[in-house]
Design a protein around this motif. Structure first.
Motif, mmCIF file in Angstrom:
data_model
loop_
_atom_site.group_PDB
_atom_site.id
_atom_site.type_symbol
_atom_site.label_atom_id
_atom_site.label_comp_id
_atom_site.label_asym_id
_atom_site.label_seq_id
_atom_site.Cartn_x
_atom_site.Cartn_y
_atom_site.Cartn_z
ATOM 1 N N HIS A 79 71.358 25.955 21.944
ATOM 2 C CA HIS A 79 71.821 24.817 20.948
ATOM 3 C C HIS A 79 71.442 23.407 21.051
ATOM 4 O O HIS A 79 71.336 22.632 20.116
ATOM 5 C CB HIS A 79 73.168 24.907 20.544
ATOM 6 C CG HIS A 79 73.508 26.504 19.983
ATOM 7 N ND1 HIS A 79 72.973 27.093 18.747
ATOM 8 C CD2 HIS A 79 74.379 27.288 20.605
ATOM 9 C CE1 HIS A 79 73.523 28.331 18.687
ATOM 10 N NE2 HIS A 79 74.474 28.540 19.884
ATOM 11 N N ASP B 65 67.399 23.538 16.840
ATOM 12 C CA ASP B 65 68.344 23.202 15.836
ATOM 13 C C ASP B 65 68.502 24.732 15.019
ATOM 14 O O ASP B 65 67.761 25.576 15.328
ATOM 15 C CB ASP B 65 68.022 22.005 14.780
ATOM 16 C CG ASP B 65 66.722 22.366 14.138
ATOM 17 O OD1 ASP B 65 66.126 23.581 14.044
ATOM 18 O OD2 ASP B 65 66.165 21.456 13.722
ATOM 19 N N ARG B 66 69.146 24.744 14.285
ATOM 20 C CA ARG B 66 69.519 25.898 13.483
ATOM 21 C C ARG B 66 68.354 26.545 12.763
ATOM 22 O O ARG B 66 68.113 27.770 12.855
ATOM 23 C CB ARG B 66 70.523 25.813 12.328
ATOM 24 C CG ARG B 66 70.817 26.933 11.392
ATOM 25 C CD ARG B 66 71.050 28.258 12.207
ATOM 26 N NE ARG B 66 72.150 28.012 13.385
ATOM 27 C CZ ARG B 66 72.479 29.114 14.247
ATOM 28 N NH1 ARG B 66 71.741 30.385 14.140
ATOM 29 N NH2 ARG B 66 73.568 28.765 15.044
ATOM 30 N N GLU C 66 72.328 33.806 19.949
ATOM 31 C CA GLU C 66 73.485 33.477 20.009
ATOM 32 C C GLU C 66 74.058 33.945 21.676
ATOM 33 O O GLU C 66 75.035 33.331 22.037
ATOM 34 C CB GLU C 66 74.751 33.957 19.026
ATOM 35 C CG GLU C 66 74.450 33.403 17.701
ATOM 36 C CD GLU C 66 74.472 31.956 17.613
ATOM 37 O OE1 GLU C 66 75.175 31.371 18.482
ATOM 38 O OE2 GLU C 66 73.593 31.388 16.771
#
Length: 330
Positions: A13, A17-18, A33
């Motif tokens: 993370h 970035d997302r 994740e």
């Protein structure tokens, strides 16, 4: 293509970035994740399915034991620079595993930092600010030397590394004479960068600013000697964004304490709290900020993401690590 995030918890993370993580998930079979800080803690079946390891700072060493449990492994994509603490000799002996690094991406902010400090040094910013703080009245300031400024002054770059080359390219926009010393780069290559190839003696004796960009390898340790530092013109600036091991630190400390030259030191992480250099106004000590930080980490993430895309598409890597060059690279 099965990708495993072999890195400390949460590092993904910081590096991505997302949007980047979503693009990674679209390219490969990967749980964005979940990370694997310790390969030995995973079961054999999971490791046996891995095609690509995505690694970073603090990742586990990929040694012979780990390789034996990953028969399908075909690439290690490193999101940081040096791979020395992640890739063992067993990986190179295997011969069929591609290793890539984000060194090129990490070179960008270092070169930007060096450029900024070189231009500030040309204006003798540290010395002039220190004197102005003491006098506090511009009308009482003495005239500046005709060596102050960035018009036709001399900048010396020690090392035509990735970062050194980027710095040289940035400096082409300015009215500066650029000297470059690198034993393994030809005069023609250096001329193409806008510089002139010289030996270290001439570089230190002539340069108003010396910026160090050589790798930390056995052949370079201690290369910046007391004699070279003593040959620098009075008022010159020594900039180190490489490694402290390349410099005779006692000699540098003596020169800086005398006030004869200035310095910007970004890599002296182990400088004792009571070192007198902390209190020298013409010495700027920064906490290793030249390399990628904050949002700049996403540039390295983007570089790694492109390598994964190339692997998925069957294309050659953009920035493969050449094991033959490890002896002369950081």
């Amino acid at each position: 293509m099965k990708v495993l995030l072999a890195m400390p918890d949460g590092l993904q993370h910081r590096m991505f970035d997302r949007d980047q993580l979503e693009r990674l998930a679209a390219l490969a079979d990967v749980d964005v994740e979940r990370t694997a800080p310790d390969l030995s803690a995973l079961d054999d079946a999971e490791l046996a399915a891995v095609d690509v390891l995505l690694t970073g700072w603090g990742s586990p060493l990929v040694d012979a034991a780990a390789l034996a449990r990953m028969p399908r492994l075909r690439a290690i994509v490193h999101t940081a620079g040096t791979i020395r603490l992640v890739v063992s000799e067993a990986v190179w002996e295997h011969g069929d595993i591609v290793v890539t690094s984000a060194t090129e991406a990490n070179a960008v902010p270092v070169a930007e930092f060096a450029l900024a400090q070189i231009l500030l040094a040309g204006k003798r910013t540290l010395a002039q600010a220190a004197r102005h703080r003491e006098v506090r009245d511009r009308r009482r300031e003495p005239p500046v030397s005709d060596r102050v400024g960035n018009f036709r002054s001399v900048v010396g770059l020690v090392g035509a590394s990735r970062i050194g080359r980027l710095v040289a390219e940035h400096l082409r926009r300015f009215d500066l004479e650029v000297l470059i010393s690198d034993p393994i780069v030809s005069a023609e290559e250096i001329a193409a960068l806008g510089g002139r190839k010289v030996e270290l003696d001439e570089l230190f004796a002539r340069s108003d600013v010396v910026s160090l960009h050589a790798p930390d390898v056995p052949s370079t340790q201690g290369m910046v000697t007391a004699r070279l530092l003593a040959s620098m013109p009075e008022g010159a600036t020594f900039l180190n964004t490489a490694r402290p091991a390349l410099v005779d630190r006692d000699a540098l400390r003596a020169e800086l304490l005398s006030g004869r030259i200035s310095s910007v030191l970004d890599v002296d992480d182990d400088l004792p709290a009571d070192d007198p250099l902390w209190d020298v106004p013409t010495v700027l000590i920064t906490p290793h900020i030249a390399g990628s930080q904050g949002n700049e980490l996403r540039r390295m993430g983007e570089s790694a993401l492109e390598e994964v895309r190339r692997l998925a598409a069957g294309e050659p890597p953009r920035f493969p690590v050449d094991p033959q060059r490890l002896a002369v690279s950081a």
